[in-house]
Design a protein around this motif. Structure first.
Motif, PDB file in Angstrom:
ATOM      1  N   GLY A  20       0.808  -1.224   0.000  1.00 29.86           N
ATOM      2  CA  GLY A  20       0.000   0.000   0.000  1.00 29.86           C
ATOM      3  C   GLY A  20       0.837   1.268   0.000  1.00 29.86           C
ATOM      4  N   ASP A  21       1.968   1.215  -0.743  1.00 31.15           N
ATOM      5  CA  ASP A  21       2.831   2.406  -0.823  1.00 31.15           C
ATOM      6  C   ASP A  21       2.026   3.616  -1.306  1.00 31.15           C
ATOM      7  OD1 ASP A  21       5.920   1.217  -0.864  1.00 31.15           O
ATOM      8  OD2 ASP A  21       4.439  -0.167  -1.727  1.00 31.15           O
ATOM      9  N   VAL A  22       2.324   4.774  -0.717  1.00 33.72           N
ATOM     10  CA  VAL A  22       1.592   6.003  -1.039  1.00 33.72           C
ATOM     11  C   VAL A  22       2.268   6.718  -2.207  1.00 33.72           C
ATOM     12  CG1 VAL A  22       0.809   8.224  -0.141  1.00 33.72           C
ATOM     13  CG2 VAL A  22       0.841   6.213   1.357  1.00 33.72           C
ATOM     14  N   GLU A  23       1.577   6.811  -3.335  1.00 35.58           N
ATOM     15  CA  GLU A  23       2.155   7.472  -4.504  1.00 35.58           C
ATOM     16  C   GLU A  23       2.128   8.983  -4.347  1.00 35.58           C
ATOM     17  OE1 GLU A  23      -0.025   7.410  -8.200  1.00 35.58           O
ATOM     18  OE2 GLU A  23      -1.613   8.600  -7.320  1.00 35.58           O
ATOM     19  N   ASN A  24       2.906   9.662  -5.177  1.00 34.05           N
ATOM     20  CA  ASN A  24       2.777  11.112  -5.271  1.00 34.05           C
ATOM     21  C   ASN A  24       1.693  11.438  -6.279  1.00 34.05           C
ATOM     22  OD1 ASN A  24       4.755  11.628  -3.377  1.00 34.05           O
ATOM     23  ND2 ASN A  24       6.396  11.574  -4.913  1.00 34.05           N
ATOM     24  N   GLY A  25       0.846  12.378  -5.949  1.00 29.51           N
ATOM     25  CA  GLY A  25      -0.231  12.777  -6.845  1.00 29.51           C
ATOM     26  C   GLY A  25       0.264  13.729  -7.916  1.00 29.51           C
ATOM     27  N   ALA A  26      -0.682  14.314  -8.630  1.00 26.62           N
ATOM     28  CA  ALA A  26      -0.364  15.212  -9.755  1.00 26.62           C
ATOM     29  C   ALA A  26       0.492  16.391  -9.291  1.00 26.62           C
ATOM     30  CB  ALA A  26      -1.666  15.707 -10.386  1.00 26.62           C
ATOM     31  N   ASP A  27       0.311  16.816  -8.043  1.00 24.71           N
ATOM     32  CA  ASP A  27       1.067  17.971  -7.522  1.00 24.71           C
ATOM     33  C   ASP A  27       2.425  17.578  -6.941  1.00 24.71           C
ATOM     34  OD1 ASP A  27       0.250  16.575  -5.317  1.00 24.71           O
ATOM     35  OD2 ASP A  27      -0.728  18.253  -4.302  1.00 24.71           O
ATOM     36  N   GLY A  28       2.800  16.306  -7.093  1.00 20.89           N
ATOM     37  CA  GLY A  28       4.100  15.879  -6.574  1.00 20.89           C
ATOM     38  C   GLY A  28       4.085  15.554  -5.091  1.00 20.89           C
ATOM     39  N   GLN A  29       2.961  15.789  -4.443  1.00 21.42           N
ATOM     40  CA  GLN A  29       2.842  15.485  -3.012  1.00 21.42           C
ATOM     41  C   GLN A  29       2.159  14.125  -2.821  1.00 21.42           C
ATOM     42  OE1 GLN A  29       4.109  17.429  -0.436  1.00 21.42           O
ATOM     43  NE2 GLN A  29       5.067  18.279  -2.277  1.00 21.42           N
ATOM     44  N   PRO A  30       2.485  13.444  -1.737  1.00 24.33           N
ATOM     45  CA  PRO A  30       1.825  12.140  -1.493  1.00 24.33           C
ATOM     46  C   PRO A  30       0.305  12.300  -1.450  1.00 24.33           C
ATOM     47  CG  PRO A  30       3.611  12.494   0.082  1.00 24.33           C
ATOM     48  CD  PRO A  30       3.452  13.777  -0.676  1.00 24.33           C
ATOM     49  N   VAL A  31      -0.405  11.362  -2.063  1.00 21.25           N
ATOM     50  CA  VAL A  31      -1.871  11.343  -1.923  1.00 21.25           C
ATOM     51  C   VAL A  31      -2.192  10.950  -0.488  1.00 21.25           C
ATOM     52  CG1 VAL A  31      -2.218  10.747  -4.364  1.00 21.25           C
ATOM     53  CG2 VAL A  31      -2.112   8.914  -2.645  1.00 21.25           C
ATOM     54  N   SER A  32      -3.439  11.098  -0.105  1.00 23.04           N
ATOM     55  CA  SER A  32      -3.816  10.720   1.270  1.00 23.04           C
ATOM     56  C   SER A  32      -3.652   9.214   1.445  1.00 23.04           C
ATOM     57  CB  SER A  32      -5.266  11.119   1.562  1.00 23.04           C
ATOM     58  OG  SER A  32      -6.154  10.311   0.812  1.00 23.04           O
ATOM     59  N   GLN A  33      -3.446   8.791   2.676  1.00 20.76           N
ATOM     60  CA  GLN A  33      -3.372   7.347   2.931  1.00 20.76           C
ATOM     61  C   GLN A  33      -4.691   6.686   2.546  1.00 20.76           C
ATOM     62  OE1 GLN A  33      -2.017   7.094   7.128  1.00 20.76           O
ATOM     63  NE2 GLN A  33      -0.155   6.244   6.259  1.00 20.76           N
ATOM     64  N   ALA A  34      -5.793   7.392   2.745  1.00 21.05           N
ATOM     65  CA  ALA A  34      -7.105   6.835   2.386  1.00 21.05           C
ATOM     66  C   ALA A  34      -7.168   6.576   0.877  1.00 21.05           C
ATOM     67  CB  ALA A  34      -8.219   7.774   2.832  1.00 21.05           C
ATOM     68  N   GLU A  35      -6.674   7.529   0.102  1.00 24.27           N
ATOM     69  CA  GLU A  35      -6.668   7.350  -1.354  1.00 24.27           C
ATOM     70  C   GLU A  35      -5.753   6.172  -1.728  1.00 24.27           C
ATOM     71  OE1 GLU A  35      -8.528   8.713  -3.561  1.00 24.27           O
ATOM     72  OE2 GLU A  35      -7.547   7.825  -5.304  1.00 24.27           O
ATOM     73  N   ALA A  36      -4.611   6.082  -1.060  1.00 22.40           N
ATOM     74  CA  ALA A  36      -3.688   4.965  -1.333  1.00 22.40           C
ATOM     75  C   ALA A  36      -4.379   3.627  -1.056  1.00 22.40           C
ATOM     76  CB  ALA A  36      -2.423   5.104  -0.490  1.00 22.40           C
ATOM     77  N   ILE A  37      -5.181   3.584  -0.008  1.00 22.95           N
ATOM     78  CA  ILE A  37      -5.904   2.346   0.328  1.00 22.95           C
ATOM     79  C   ILE A  37      -6.942   2.033  -0.749  1.00 22.95           C
ATOM     80  CG2 ILE A  37      -7.601   1.391   1.954  1.00 22.95           C
ATOM     81  CD1 ILE A  37      -5.897   2.753   4.189  1.00 22.95           C
ATOM     82  N   ARG A  38      -7.637   3.058  -1.218  1.00 26.51           N
ATOM     83  CA  ARG A  38      -8.629   2.811  -2.284  1.00 26.51           C
ATOM     84  C   ARG A  38      -7.940   2.364  -3.569  1.00 26.51           C
ATOM     85  NH1 ARG A  38     -11.205   7.255   0.340  1.00 26.51           N
ATOM     86  NH2 ARG A  38     -10.269   8.735  -1.105  1.00 26.51           N
ATOM     87  N   GLN A  39      -6.719   2.858  -3.803  1.00 25.37           N
ATOM     88  CA  GLN A  39      -5.959   2.379  -4.970  1.00 25.37           C
ATOM     89  C   GLN A  39      -5.652   0.887  -4.821  1.00 25.37           C
ATOM     90  OE1 GLN A  39      -2.604   5.070  -5.078  1.00 25.37           O
ATOM     91  NE2 GLN A  39      -3.746   6.657  -6.185  1.00 25.37           N
ATOM     92  N   VAL A  40      -5.299   0.473  -3.607  1.00 24.82           N
ATOM     93  CA  VAL A  40      -5.036  -0.958  -3.380  1.00 24.82           C
ATOM     94  C   VAL A  40      -6.296  -1.776  -3.673  1.00 24.82           C
ATOM     95  CG1 VAL A  40      -4.497  -2.713  -1.637  1.00 24.82           C
ATOM     96  CG2 VAL A  40      -3.174  -0.581  -1.724  1.00 24.82           C
ATOM     97  N   VAL A  41      -7.446  -1.275  -3.232  1.00 21.88           N
ATOM     98  CA  VAL A  41      -8.702  -1.993  -3.506  1.00 21.88           C
ATOM     99  C   VAL A  41      -8.898  -2.114  -5.027  1.00 21.88           C
ATOM    100  CG1 VAL A  41     -11.219  -1.955  -3.270  1.00 21.88           C
ATOM    101  CG2 VAL A  41      -9.772  -1.328  -1.319  1.00 21.88           C
ATOM    102  N   ALA A  42      -8.704  -1.021  -5.741  1.00 19.85           N
ATOM    103  CA  ALA A  42      -8.865  -1.053  -7.205  1.00 19.85           C
ATOM    104  C   ALA A  42      -7.863  -2.026  -7.833  1.00 19.85           C
ATOM    105  CB  ALA A  42      -8.679   0.349  -7.788  1.00 19.85           C
ATOM    106  N   GLU A  43      -6.665  -2.071  -7.295  1.00 23.57           N
ATOM    107  CA  GLU A  43      -5.633  -2.971  -7.814  1.00 23.57           C
ATOM    108  C   GLU A  43      -6.007  -4.440  -7.566  1.00 23.57           C
ATOM    109  OE1 GLU A  43      -2.436   0.616  -7.148  1.00 23.57           O
ATOM    110  OE2 GLU A  43      -2.262  -1.155  -5.875  1.00 23.57           O
ATOM    111  N   GLY A  44      -6.563  -4.707  -6.400  1.00 23.66           N
ATOM    112  CA  GLY A  44      -7.000  -6.068  -6.095  1.00 23.66           C
ATOM    113  C   GLY A  44      -8.137  -6.507  -7.006  1.00 23.66           C
ATOM    114  N   VAL A  45      -9.052  -5.594  -7.257  1.00 21.34           N
ATOM    115  CA  VAL A  45     -10.180  -5.907  -8.148  1.00 21.34           C
ATOM    116  C   VAL A  45      -9.657  -6.173  -9.568  1.00 21.34           C
ATOM    117  CG1 VAL A  45     -12.289  -4.956  -9.186  1.00 21.34           C
ATOM    118  CG2 VAL A  45     -11.862  -4.677  -6.736  1.00 21.34           C
TER     119      VAL A  45
END
Lengths: 351, 351
Positions: A20-45
């Motif tokens: 569940g590594d936290v990516e940098n968003g469009a602004d170069g800053q880390p996305v929220s941990q919540a968003e990172a978790i939702r990305q993991v869910v999308a990746e699992g699906v």
């Protein structure tokens, strides 16, 4: 219990895992941990959709790795999938309660219709120890005793158990019980012979985390595990291997995408642990045909996986597909290529 | 934090909750706990579809109530819903670790896009104490200290905390952090003034479990809570009420469906706790216009809810819709009637 559902040497299974590594968003800053978790869910699906057999989520308690409660993330994935098996990479049993772990994953097993498993480890990060009130001085006893209790709980009957790291149980039982009669559990090891022998003694399948050096270096450990299983009177059990990597259209693109994030993540952890920096030469060696890094085109990664599966006699291979701030979009493409092309190609090569 | 998202006196919210009671299947035998858990997931998904605001799941560690890990069940529901708020009824904080609870529900908050909340209670069942190594002698201190730690964790910063029931924290932080900045938490109380004053002192919203007598009996407690909030310098906060009940096409059908299961469940728990049997006359009194049981036709239940909301000044009402072996199909019909007809009618009556 029937551990062949996890994969066999004749028909290995192929998985993905992530911290569940936290990516940098469009602004170069880390996305929220919540968003990172939702990305993991999308990746699992997506992993389910492209035919991957297994999806594992690691437990950490840090800002840059968002998953502290793998079972909750996996349950959200379970709600949106029908086929893929769901587990961890790893659950830090040392700083958790085996009864809770059993209950949480038995509940995941229920909501996923029998697709849950768990990988129990000692943890390679140390944050969870002070967070849950444990001392690193007890690192070894915590895992040994809790693993012992966990194997009692796997029988899904009232348990009598006494140890030093946790209050005793007297006829207490964890609920819910599973429909298969037991929850499949792997032991995750880094390379310690003692851990391998312990997994064999309990008759638990083995996941080897191969994150440096060459997979070949783990051959003696795999042999030791098989000998120890035999000596303990157990039938052959699955061996899995977890290694980091990334798949893209070409070798060059895969490395260009992966290297800076892998290097930066290594530097951050290295600063805490006193490791030197990772040079491009170090990386290239790891990414070479016999290194621990599975990065490159479909063909490059497939060849390397087929070689590792043969060399170690694996029943499962699992690719740790994320790395530091590697963007979600690139992770998704890596997952798609892995499921749609790498896995079929590995099967062809092994065929 | 903005507790008005949970409901307000001007615009109360309407919820359902369940303990995951295990129904008897077609053969008259209890279905598996796993099946009971999947029924809860289906019920939560239906509750979302029919417009219910909140779905709560209770924590128990017994054969006849299948949910030991509410967060895992709720995450599976989160994966299949977009709107309904998800929480507990209750989380037994006394025998859990506040850090784990925070992490699990913050993770649920992530996968549900900000729909998670938690209700913290001392637990009315005692199984979790020996199961997790706690003594009932510490019943009061366990909850008081753990609630205190939980409110520290709600700030989502590194925490320094010292107590007697759990190792201290020194600058440790729970992850993930939420996007709203804090996880909404209610305190669940049975009727003890001290618990009500404590919830008010911490500025936490209140859920009153009204499972016997008349809801009117809780008016002094609601008043006490509001006075205590004011004295502690807090703004008004939501009060919710949780009561058992069942909705069906007619009063007669609702009672015919619900009574035998409610009576049997009461008898089972009563045998452990030394209660006498529940007669039909006892039940009928509870099911009467001023009793604690919300059972009957749409109109009967709606009238009673509207009365309870007005009498206590509720911001939320939550119906505990299952009872013992009451069949899943009847629970589903009760949920459908509650969402599609009871709640709109209550709003009309309050209008």
């Amino acid at each position: 219990m029937g551990y062949e559902i996890l994969g066999t040497r004749r028909e290995p299974s192929f998985g993905l895992d992530t911290f569940g590594d936290v990516e940098n968003g469009a602004d170069g800053q880390p996305v929220s941990q919540a968003e990172a978790i939702r990305q993991v869910v999308a990746e699992g699906v997506l992993a389910d959709q492209v035919g991957v057999d297994y999806f594992g989520v690691g437990e950490h308690h840090r800002t840059e790795m968002a998953v502290s409660s793998p079972d909750v993330v996996l349950a959200a994935i379970a709600g949106r999938t029908e086929r893929i098996r769901l587990g961890t990479a790893v659950t830090v049993l040392s700083s958790d309660d085996p009864v809770r772990v059993y209950e949480r994953f038995a509940t995941l097993d229920a909501v996923s219709r029998g697709r849950a498993e768990v990988t129990l480890g000692r943890g390679s990060f140390t944050e969870s120890f002070p967070l849950f009130g444990y001392s690193l001085d007890d690192y070894e006893a915590l895992f040994a005793e809790k693993l012992d209790l966990f194997t009692h709980l796997q029988k899904e009957k009232p348990v009598d158990w006494t140890g030093t790291v946790r209050p005793a149980l007297e006829g207490a039982q964890a609920f819910p019980v599973t429909e298969s009669g037991s929850l499949p559990a792997w032991v995750g090891v880094g390379g310690t012979p003692q851990s391998v022998v312990r997994a064999a003694a309990y008759g638990l399948p083995l996941v080897m985390a191969v994150i440096g050096g060459s997979p070949e270096r783990f051959t003696p450990l795999a042999d030791l595990y098989r000998r120890a299983l035999k000596e303990a009177g157990h039938a052959e059990l699955p061996i899995s291997m977890h290694s980091p990597g990334h798949v893209a259209a070409t070798d060059e693109l895969a490395v260009a995408q992966h290297f800076p994030h892998h290097q930066a993540a290594f530097a951050k952890i290295g600063a805490e642990r006193g490791w030197g920096p990772m040079s491009r030469a170090d990386y290239d060696a790891m990414a070479g045909p016999r290194g621990a890094l599975f990065v490159g085109s479909v063909e490059t990664v497939a060849q390397k996986i087929a070689w590792a599966v043969r060399t170690l006699g694996l029943s499962r291979f699992q690719l740790k597909y994320g790395a530091g701030a590697l963007p979600h979009e690139q992770r998704m493409e890596s997952i798609r290529l892995y499921g749609e092309q790498v896995v079929p190609r590995v099967k062809e090569l092994l065929g």
